[in-house]
Design a protein around this motif. Structure first.
Motif, PDB file in Angstrom:
ATOM      1  N   GLY A  54       0.786  -1.225   0.000  1.00 14.50           N
ATOM      2  CA  GLY A  54       0.000   0.000   0.000  1.00 14.50           C
ATOM      3  C   GLY A  54       0.813   1.267   0.000  1.00 14.50           C
ATOM      4  N   VAL A  55       2.160   1.150  -0.025  1.00 12.01           N
ATOM      5  CA  VAL A  55       3.033   2.323  -0.122  1.00 12.01           C
ATOM      6  C   VAL A  55       3.703   2.291  -1.488  1.00 12.01           C
ATOM      7  CG1 VAL A  55       5.044   3.513   0.821  1.00 12.01           C
ATOM      8  CG2 VAL A  55       3.431   2.374   2.368  1.00 12.01           C
ATOM      9  N   GLU A  56       3.564   3.368  -2.235  1.00 10.35           N
ATOM     10  CA  GLU A  56       4.171   3.442  -3.571  1.00 10.35           C
ATOM     11  C   GLU A  56       5.678   3.653  -3.455  1.00 10.35           C
ATOM     12  OE1 GLU A  56       1.863   5.609  -6.778  1.00 10.35           O
ATOM     13  OE2 GLU A  56       1.016   6.527  -4.979  1.00 10.35           O
ATOM     14  N   SER A  57       6.441   2.792  -4.087  1.00 12.55           N
ATOM     15  CA  SER A  57       7.897   2.921  -4.048  1.00 12.55           C
ATOM     16  C   SER A  57       8.496   2.392  -5.343  1.00 12.55           C
ATOM     17  CB  SER A  57       8.480   2.175  -2.847  1.00 12.55           C
ATOM     18  OG  SER A  57       8.117   0.809  -2.878  1.00 12.55           O
ATOM     19  N   LYS A  70      12.294  -1.011 -10.766  1.00 13.65           N
ATOM     20  CA  LYS A  70      11.349  -1.966 -10.199  1.00 13.65           C
ATOM     21  C   LYS A  70      10.400  -1.218  -9.267  1.00 13.65           C
ATOM     22  CE  LYS A  70      14.425  -6.010 -10.209  1.00 13.65           C
ATOM     23  NZ  LYS A  70      15.077  -7.050  -9.350  1.00 13.65           N
ATOM     24  N   HIS A  71       9.172  -1.704  -9.187  1.00 11.75           N
ATOM     25  CA  HIS A  71       8.190  -1.136  -8.277  1.00 11.75           C
ATOM     26  C   HIS A  71       8.090  -1.998  -7.025  1.00 11.75           C
ATOM     27  CE1 HIS A  71       6.496   1.988 -10.931  1.00 11.75           C
ATOM     28  NE2 HIS A  71       6.811   1.145 -11.921  1.00 11.75           N
ATOM     29  N   GLY A  72       7.876  -1.325  -5.874  1.00  5.14           N
ATOM     30  CA  GLY A  72       7.724  -2.031  -4.616  1.00  5.14           C
ATOM     31  C   GLY A  72       6.345  -2.634  -4.485  1.00  5.14           C
ATOM     32  N   PRO A  73       6.060  -3.261  -3.342  1.00  3.27           N
ATOM     33  CA  PRO A  73       6.909  -3.265  -2.137  1.00  3.27           C
ATOM     34  C   PRO A  73       8.124  -4.176  -2.295  1.00  3.27           C
ATOM     35  CG  PRO A  73       4.957  -4.618  -1.792  1.00  3.27           C
ATOM     36  CD  PRO A  73       4.759  -3.948  -3.118  1.00  3.27           C
ATOM     37  N   LEU A  90      12.767   5.473  -4.195  1.00  2.00           N
ATOM     38  CA  LEU A  90      11.884   6.601  -3.946  1.00  2.00           C
ATOM     39  C   LEU A  90      10.588   6.103  -3.327  1.00  2.00           C
ATOM     40  CD1 LEU A  90      13.036   6.729  -7.192  1.00  2.00           C
ATOM     41  CD2 LEU A  90      12.559   9.125  -6.745  1.00  2.00           C
ATOM     42  N   VAL A  91      10.129   6.796  -2.302  1.00  2.00           N
ATOM     43  CA  VAL A  91       8.896   6.433  -1.609  1.00  2.00           C
ATOM     44  C   VAL A  91       7.934   7.612  -1.711  1.00  2.00           C
ATOM     45  CG1 VAL A  91       7.844   5.672   0.546  1.00  2.00           C
ATOM     46  CG2 VAL A  91      10.179   4.944  -0.033  1.00  2.00           C
ATOM     47  N   GLN A  92       6.759   7.335  -2.269  1.00  2.00           N
ATOM     48  CA  GLN A  92       5.754   8.372  -2.523  1.00  2.00           C
ATOM     49  C   GLN A  92       4.826   8.526  -1.319  1.00  2.00           C
ATOM     50  OE1 GLN A  92       6.088   9.311  -5.984  1.00  2.00           O
ATOM     51  NE2 GLN A  92       5.068  11.202  -5.367  1.00  2.00           N
ATOM     52  N   GLY A  93       4.325   9.743  -1.114  1.00  2.00           N
ATOM     53  CA  GLY A  93       3.287   9.979  -0.116  1.00  2.00           C
ATOM     54  C   GLY A  93       3.714   9.696   1.307  1.00  2.00           C
ATOM     55  N   VAL A  94       4.960  10.033   1.658  1.00  2.00           N
ATOM     56  CA  VAL A  94       5.445   9.748   3.015  1.00  2.00           C
ATOM     57  C   VAL A  94       4.671  10.571   4.050  1.00  2.00           C
ATOM     58  CG1 VAL A  94       7.488   9.661   4.508  1.00  2.00           C
ATOM     59  CG2 VAL A  94       7.714   9.192   2.067  1.00  2.00           C
ATOM     60  N   ASP A  95       4.137  11.705   3.644  1.00  2.00           N
ATOM     61  CA  ASP A  95       3.340  12.531   4.563  1.00  2.00           C
ATOM     62  C   ASP A  95       2.106  11.798   5.079  1.00  2.00           C
ATOM     63  OD1 ASP A  95       2.914  13.152   1.608  1.00  2.00           O
ATOM     64  OD2 ASP A  95       1.004  13.799   2.461  1.00  2.00           O
ATOM     65  N   GLU A 280     -15.792  17.259  -5.004  1.00  2.00           N
ATOM     66  CA  GLU A 280     -15.724  15.828  -4.716  1.00  2.00           C
ATOM     67  C   GLU A 280     -14.526  15.193  -5.415  1.00  2.00           C
ATOM     68  OE1 GLU A 280     -19.512  14.297  -5.863  1.00  2.00           O
ATOM     69  OE2 GLU A 280     -20.602  15.470  -4.352  1.00  2.00           O
ATOM     70  N   TYR A 281     -14.266  15.620  -6.655  1.00  2.00           N
ATOM     71  CA  TYR A 281     -13.122  15.093  -7.404  1.00  2.00           C
ATOM     72  C   TYR A 281     -11.802  15.490  -6.735  1.00  2.00           C
ATOM     73  CZ  TYR A 281      -9.481  15.263 -11.019  1.00  2.00           C
ATOM     74  OH  TYR A 281      -8.302  15.142 -11.698  1.00  2.00           O
ATOM     75  N   LEU A 282     -11.691  16.746  -6.324  1.00  2.00           N
ATOM     76  CA  LEU A 282     -10.433  17.235  -5.758  1.00  2.00           C
ATOM     77  C   LEU A 282     -10.122  16.632  -4.396  1.00  2.00           C
ATOM     78  CD1 LEU A 282     -10.657  21.016  -6.733  1.00  2.00           C
ATOM     79  CD2 LEU A 282      -9.125  19.295  -7.719  1.00  2.00           C
ATOM     80  N   THR A 283     -11.150  16.197  -3.660  1.00  2.00           N
ATOM     81  CA  THR A 283     -10.913  15.629  -2.328  1.00  2.00           C
ATOM     82  C   THR A 283     -10.966  14.108  -2.312  1.00  2.00           C
ATOM     83  OG1 THR A 283     -13.269  15.882  -1.758  1.00  2.00           O
ATOM     84  CG2 THR A 283     -11.772  17.676  -1.127  1.00  2.00           C
ATOM     85  N   GLU A 284     -11.149  13.500  -3.459  1.00  2.00           N
ATOM     86  CA  GLU A 284     -11.185  12.035  -3.514  1.00  2.00           C
ATOM     87  C   GLU A 284      -9.817  11.473  -3.126  1.00  2.00           C
ATOM     88  OE1 GLU A 284     -12.752   8.336  -3.898  1.00  2.00           O
ATOM     89  OE2 GLU A 284     -13.869  10.208  -4.195  1.00  2.00           O
ATOM     90  N   PRO A 285      -9.744  10.629  -2.086  1.00  2.00           N
ATOM     91  CA  PRO A 285      -8.441  10.070  -1.697  1.00  2.00           C
ATOM     92  C   PRO A 285      -7.845   9.220  -2.819  1.00  2.00           C
ATOM     93  CG  PRO A 285     -10.089   9.729   0.027  1.00  2.00           C
ATOM     94  CD  PRO A 285     -10.825  10.189  -1.199  1.00  2.00           C
ATOM     95  N   LYS A 286      -6.528   9.123  -2.833  1.00  2.00           N
ATOM     96  CA  LYS A 286      -5.869   8.268  -3.814  1.00  2.00           C
ATOM     97  C   LYS A 286      -6.226   6.806  -3.547  1.00  2.00           C
ATOM     98  CE  LYS A 286      -1.931  11.328  -4.625  1.00  2.00           C
ATOM     99  NZ  LYS A 286      -0.458  11.467  -4.579  1.00  2.00           N
ATOM    100  N   ALA A 287      -6.022   5.998  -4.562  1.00  2.00           N
ATOM    101  CA  ALA A 287      -6.458   4.605  -4.498  1.00  2.00           C
ATOM    102  C   ALA A 287      -5.789   3.838  -3.360  1.00  2.00           C
ATOM    103  CB  ALA A 287      -6.164   3.918  -5.830  1.00  2.00           C
ATOM    104  N   HIS A 288      -4.555   4.209  -3.006  1.00  2.00           N
ATOM    105  CA  HIS A 288      -3.832   3.452  -1.985  1.00  2.00           C
ATOM    106  C   HIS A 288      -4.057   3.988  -0.576  1.00  2.00           C
ATOM    107  CE1 HIS A 288      -1.196   6.824  -3.010  1.00  2.00           C
ATOM    108  NE2 HIS A 288      -0.745   6.733  -1.782  1.00  2.00           N
ATOM    109  N   VAL A 289      -4.917   5.008  -0.425  1.00  2.00           N
ATOM    110  CA  VAL A 289      -5.186   5.595   0.900  1.00  2.00           C
ATOM    111  C   VAL A 289      -6.423   4.943   1.497  1.00  2.00           C
ATOM    112  CG1 VAL A 289      -5.785   7.708   2.149  1.00  2.00           C
ATOM    113  CG2 VAL A 289      -4.138   7.792   0.259  1.00  2.00           C
ATOM    114  N   TRP A 290      -6.322   4.476   2.708  1.00  2.00           N
ATOM    115  CA  TRP A 290      -7.478   3.917   3.395  1.00  2.00           C
ATOM    116  C   TRP A 290      -7.498   4.422   4.835  1.00  2.00           C
ATOM    117  CZ3 TRP A 290      -3.203   0.993   2.118  1.00  2.00           C
ATOM    118  CH2 TRP A 290      -2.494   0.419   3.180  1.00  2.00           C
TER     119      TRP A 290
END
Length: 373
Positions: A54-57, A70-73, A90-95, A280-290
């Protein structure tokens, strides 16, 4: 945020000055943007994140045989030895995963949240990088550890190399060159070519922004309009009492084409609907966010704070949160806008909300979108 206050982060410029002089116009190099900066995420932390589902890397290796990606995990054993040169991950969305990184991102909210994306952290061994390239979005490159040499240029030729897994420029021409130390930062507008190479072990934090593409935005809004139109436009049928007999039956009647245009125009004439769909579009969470839902919501009367992953925005008529829109009364709107801007409410502010608004916040807490302070 006071947009007229000079910031060390921007080299002594106020946010207003920066946006007017540099945003989407020209680069800005800031020495000691964050003086004595000590990163709250180290190499081991970053490796651990890159190993999580669930973490993009991404892992990028540059060898005599060319570029490999290569893509993670990943597993720790799948990463090259740290003594090996010319590789980076590189790790995306660390925040979304670390409070300290999320807190740093808040310093850049002089740009609208609708444009703010995330913090990507890259670790590189000596000579590591991703090659000369350009981004389609604005980016702040904050040096967190070690040194990185940046070469930048306004390349008119954006032709990419073929046969490589990365978008690397074929004919990169550098105009300026800088070595960034911890706490230094470089801002680059969209499509400004750049090439960053680690000098020894280094980590760089990239604060990135998003800009919706025309086609993507049109598709999302039109899909939303289609759903609303099906429910809200009614069941009126096309009528043609004046239709004459035809000798060319395959030709589409102009009156039917006109009816179709009227239907689409009718769906587009509700500006509030378009505004709602945009929010609604601008606040839609990314697919990997839960979010972690809870069965028993804690007492919120002492105040609330938004979850790191929550996106909350507003316009003149609506409040938007994680892809949903709400119409609220004026008194509630002022408080909920405060929640969106500051990402928290005090207990006193929470108490001023109407019963309906408090109930909404309880629902949001149950969904994991916010928590009690």
């Amino acid at each position: 945020m006071n947009t007229e206050q000079p910031l060390a982060l921007l080299g002594g410029l106020t946010p207003s000055q920066f946006m007017k002089r540099h945003w989407q116009k020209k680069p800005l190099l800031v020495r000691n943007a964050i003086p004595a900066f000590v990163p709250c995420v180290g190499r081991a932390d970053l490796v651990a994140l890159a190993c999580e589902e669930g973490v993009e890397s991404r892992l990028i290796v540059h060898s005599p045989n060319g570029w490999k990606m290569k893509h993670g995990p990943f597993t720790k054993r799948s990463l090259p030895p740290f003594s090996q040169k010319k590789w980076t991950f590189l790790v995306q969305g660390v925040d979304l995963h670390h409070d300290g990184v999320h807190a740093l991102l808040q310093q850049f909210r002089f740009v609208p949240d609708a444009r703010l994306d995330d913090v990507m952290i890259s670790y590189a061994t000596d000579g590591g990088g991703v090659g000369p390239h350009f981004d389609s979005y604005d980016v702040f490159l904050l040096q967190a550890h070690g040194q990185r040499r940046w070469r930048i240029g306004r390349n008119k030729d954006l032709t990419l190399q073929t046969g490589v897994p990365l978008k690397i420029l074929k004919n990169f021409e550098a105009e300026d060159e800088f070595v960034l130390n911890p706490g230094d930062m470089l801002y680059l507008p969209p499509k400004y070519a750049h090439d960053g190479v680690a000098e020894g072990e280094c980590m760089t934090w990239s604060i990135g922004f998003r800009a919706p593409q025309e086609g993507e935005l049109a598709r999302e809004l039109l899909l939303g309009l289609a759903d609303e139109a099906f429910d809200g436009l009614g069941n009126a049928l096309y009528r043609d009492p004046k239709q004459v007999a035809v000798s060319s039956p395959a030709a589409i009647p102009p009156s039917l084409a006109g009816f179709a245009r009227q239907v689409v125009d009718k769906a587009l004439t509700n500006p509030q609907l378009l505004d709602s769909l945009l929010g609604e579009y601008l606040t839609e969470p990314k697919a990997h966010v839960w979010f972690e839902s809870v069965e028993a919501v804690a007492d919120l009367s002492g105040g609330v704070q938004l979850d790191r992953g929550t996106k909350m925005m507003y316009d003149d008529r609506h409040v938007f949160i994680n892809g949903e829109s709400f119409k609220v009364g004026r008194r509630d709107a002022l408080v909920l806008r405060q929640l969106a801007d500051v990402r928290c409410l005090t207990g006193q502010e929470f108490k001023t909300l109407s019963a309906d608004a408090k109930e909404s916040l309880v629902d949001w807490a149950a969904s994991g979108w916010l928590q009690a302070k």
